[in-house]
Design an enzyme around this catalytic site. Structure first.
Site, PDB file in Angstrom:
ATOM      1  CB  CYS A  27      -1.047   0.077   1.376  1.00 53.90           C
ATOM      2  SG  CYS A  27      -2.397   1.090   1.307  1.00 53.90           S
ATOM      3  CB  ILE A  28       0.929   4.432   2.047  1.00 49.36           C
ATOM      4  CG1 ILE A  28       1.369   5.769   1.809  1.00 49.36           C
ATOM      5  CG2 ILE A  28       0.635   4.216   3.324  1.00 49.36           C
ATOM      6  CD1 ILE A  28       1.358   6.232   0.231  1.00 49.36           C
TER       7      ILE A  28
END
Lengths: 219, 219
Positions: free
Chosen positions: A135-136
């Site tokens: 994800c991030i």
């Protein structure tokens, strides 16, 4: 049995670790016959967000204590983990990765990284042990590797602003679908977009399952 | 697309919904091509437990607000859900099911049940729509069905004291392995032990995946 450190950043996607990504990482590790070692830094959360209203709350929570919810109590203080004790390291996403493990959410490409996160990731890179980021979390990892003048292929999906910031920090961003992952064989870095682009747990799990399999192969 | 209400009870196995069981329920529903509708009662938690130390904390949290962490913000107030809007209802476990949705943890077979939980479960039973209950949640469900003089087959695994309390409330307890589930076809009630006996997410997911498939088949 290979041991995979899973570094959490709280419990809830708006102020901590993304819960689905974290649990699905633990599921994939268990299904693959490896052992997850959950850990988190013992620091205050950057903030607390009410997940029903999405508004900030004035209360205080601790990253290690909240991460213990996902780990069912079996969690280590990140400072007590050495690269020599584990075969791989995985960072699930959620705003916690960009707010509690580093300051990417507020400072972008100029962000600072929690010293213990940077220490353990650095040890893994030096030991040629694989790191997975979901994800991030690859944005945080880009800051760490960029400072070492390493330029791995990585992905956060297709978000142009985040990809540009990652390239500015030193990564080479590649677009990637939620059900796939990007492998940098040379640096042993594996990344997948998960909820950066994903719509639900089934497709997010497909990408995470592939990431975990690849991390274990490289370990 | 079948709609499955997933009734959460907080976020963390010691004072709320068991996070792995909740996420794995959402994964199984998504993988099966059905739609999860997360909901929770808007009530104060019975307590807050520090999951790193397992000790009670003096702070206050709300069941709906904490459940929203697992639901990634997409959660409904339980009181706004009618059986006519969904095809099935599933309760993940965790102490939240026995402390926040009912008082089984402190009062055993004499427990009371949250009025909205009892109302929605009652509507489902009357409409002949299936109910799934995971881990300790079958104990709560036993109280609800027992008061209606229904006597379904149910399981919480192999724990003798909990099984005896369930039988006292009106259920017919059957022992069951973590990777399996018990189906009562007549009452359309499906139960699986999950972390009542499970050691990790892979085997817990096997039981939950079977439970969800069966709940969808009966819907």
């Amino acid at each position: 049995m290979k041991k995979i450190a899973v570094c959490l950043s709280g419990c809830g996607f708006l102020d901590g670790a993304e819960i689905h990504e974290s649990v699905l990482t633990l599921l994939a590790i268990d299904q693959a016959g490896a052992k997850a070692v959950c850990c988190a830094p013992d620091v205050a959360q950057a903030g607390v967000v009410n997940h029903a209203t999405q508004k900030p709350e004035s209360t205080q929570r601790n990253v290690l204590v909240e991460s213990a919810r996902i780990a069912r109590g079996e969690i280590k203080n990140l400072k007590d983990i050495r690269a020599s004790e584990v075969d791989a390291l995985v960072f699930p996403g959620g705003f916690g990765a960009a707010k509690n493990l580093c300051t990417f959410a507020s400072e972008g490409a100029n962000c600072s990284v929690n010293s213990e996160v940077e220490r353990l990731a650095g040890e893994m890179l030096a030991a040629k042990k694989p790191i997975g980021a979901i994800c991030i979390a690859p944005a945080m990892l880009a800051r760490i590797v960029g400072r070492k003048d390493l330029h791995p292929k990585m992905t956060i999906g297709t978000d142009r602003a985040t990809a540009a910031a990652m390239n500015q920090m030193g990564a080479m961003h590649c677009d990637c679908a939620v059900t796939e992952m990007v492998v940098d064989e040379q640096h042993k870095i594996v990344t997948t977009p998960a909820y950066m682009t994903g719509k639900g747990p089934a497709e997010v799990f497909e990408g995470i399952r592939k990431l975990v399999a690849e991390v274990i192969r490289l370990a």
